[in-house]
Design an enzyme around this catalytic site. Structure first.
Site, mmCIF file in Angstrom:
data_model
loop_
_atom_site.group_PDB
_atom_site.id
_atom_site.type_symbol
_atom_site.label_atom_id
_atom_site.label_comp_id
_atom_site.label_asym_id
_atom_site.label_seq_id
_atom_site.Cartn_x
_atom_site.Cartn_y
_atom_site.Cartn_z
ATOM 1 N N SER A 170 0.835 -1.196 0.000
ATOM 2 C CA SER A 170 0.000 0.000 0.000
ATOM 3 C C SER A 170 0.872 1.249 0.000
ATOM 4 C CB SER A 170 -0.874 -0.008 1.253
ATOM 5 O OG SER A 170 -1.286 1.304 1.551
ATOM 6 N N ASP A 190 -7.059 -6.040 3.711
ATOM 7 C CA ASP A 190 -6.316 -4.797 3.892
ATOM 8 C C ASP A 190 -6.453 -4.320 5.329
ATOM 9 O OD1 ASP A 190 -5.222 -2.248 3.787
ATOM 10 O OD2 ASP A 190 -6.575 -1.484 2.253
ATOM 11 N N MET A 234 -11.886 -5.293 4.735
ATOM 12 C CA MET A 234 -11.050 -4.400 5.542
ATOM 13 C C MET A 234 -10.864 -5.017 6.928
ATOM 14 S SD MET A 234 -10.256 -1.851 3.616
ATOM 15 C CE MET A 234 -9.449 -0.845 4.888
ATOM 16 N N HIS A 238 -7.996 1.529 -4.705
ATOM 17 C CA HIS A 238 -9.025 1.337 -3.683
ATOM 18 C C HIS A 238 -9.674 2.694 -3.373
ATOM 19 C CE1 HIS A 238 -9.795 0.184 0.840
ATOM 20 N NE2 HIS A 238 -10.915 0.353 0.159
ATOM 21 N N HIS A 255 -1.060 -1.282 -4.311
ATOM 22 C CA HIS A 255 -2.363 -0.898 -3.765
ATOM 23 C C HIS A 255 -2.372 0.619 -3.575
ATOM 24 C CE1 HIS A 255 -6.155 -1.878 -1.739
ATOM 25 N NE2 HIS A 255 -5.852 -0.934 -0.861
ATOM 26 N N MET A 290 -11.802 4.917 -1.416
ATOM 27 C CA MET A 290 -12.505 5.140 -0.151
ATOM 28 C C MET A 290 -13.149 6.509 -0.251
ATOM 29 S SD MET A 290 -9.642 3.587 2.398
ATOM 30 C CE MET A 290 -8.287 3.510 1.240
ATOM 31 N N ASP A 318 -4.332 3.791 -2.300
ATOM 32 C CA ASP A 318 -5.429 4.191 -1.422
ATOM 33 C C ASP A 318 -5.908 5.595 -1.759
ATOM 34 O OD1 ASP A 318 -5.278 1.996 0.814
ATOM 35 O OD2 ASP A 318 -3.215 2.619 0.405
ATOM 36 N N MET A 344 -8.466 8.442 -0.807
ATOM 37 C CA MET A 344 -9.373 8.881 0.268
ATOM 38 C C MET A 344 -9.830 10.302 0.015
ATOM 39 S SD MET A 344 -7.291 7.527 3.570
ATOM 40 C CE MET A 344 -6.532 5.913 3.625
#
Length: 229
Positions: free
Chosen positions: A8, A175, A137, A66, A33, A68, A35, A37
């Site tokens: 990540s 994750d 998660m 991913h 990965h 979020m 992330d 957000m």
């Protein structure tokens, strides 16, 4: 199923993302990965499609994005265009999850659906057959470096059996708080893609850390109804 390691980038040095990506792919990681957000679905804000686009120019790795974010349907196209290979959105943020999976597939990308620790797998039962991946998660999303939530092991195991019963091809990604110890626990219950942040980027020897998290292959025995444990 062979275990796939997805470092990540949340734990990477953001001033040197190109060399950080190279370090982990040279170290044996198959996926990166990423992330994303938005500060609304989760408290923090990380990066957008522009950064993914820049990274795509310097890396051939498989980009596991991913999201979020609230309203994920508004973000799919820009991340697909930026070079994501797989786009995962949260079922909690989606009003029309099935439609978002179609949207991702129409752009030629793999589609994943993520579940927070407090979300039941019944929320995604209708999506498993269409999704390429379910992300469980094992921490509450929003921050790196949190402790692994053990109660999620039962959920991963139930999901593994659900996928088996449907006879569909769907990866299980995990994750949150993954290291050499917790990796073994999640692999034993059926996860095959492992996201790890600080355990990889914080390691003195990245290749060794990836190897330790990958662990030894676990053979899952397919059992019939009559020999239930």
């Amino acid at each position: 199923m062979a275990t796939i390691i997805a470092p990540s980038i949340l734990s990477a040095d953001f001033a040197n993302l190109e060399s950080e990506l190279k370090k982990v792919t040279d170290g044996g990681a198959e996926y990166i990965h990423i992330d994303v957000m938005d500060g609304t679905f989760v408290p923090e804000i990380t990066i957008g499609a522009g950064v993914v686009k820049s990274l795509r120019k310097v890396s051939n790795a498989f980009f596991d994005v991913h999201l979020m974010v609230e309203h994920p349907e508004t973000q799919i196209k820009s991340f697909a265009d930026a070079g994501a290979d797989l786009i995962t959105f949260h079922v909690e943020a989606a009003k029309h999850a099935h439609r978002i999976i179609q949207q991702i597939h129409e752009l030629g990308k793999k589609a994943g659906v993520a579940l927070n620790p407090g979300t039941s797998i019944s929320m995604i039962e209708e999506l498993v057959e269409d999704a390429d991946l379910i992300l469980v998660m094992t921490v509450n999303p929003g921050y790196g470096g949190q402790k692994f939530i053990e109660s999620q092991l039962g959920k991963i195991h139930m999901l593994y059996h659900m996928i088996e019963e449907m006879e569909t091809d769907c990866d299980i990604e995990v994750d949150g708080g993954i290291n050499a110890e917790t990796s073994k626990l999640v692999r034993e219950v059926g996860a095959n893609i492992l996201v790890a942040g600080s355990a990889i980027f914080g390691a003195a020897d990245i290749a060794q850390a990836i190897k330790d998290i990958r662990g030894k292959e676990i053979i899952h025995h397919h059992h019939d109804e009559d020999d239930e444990e």
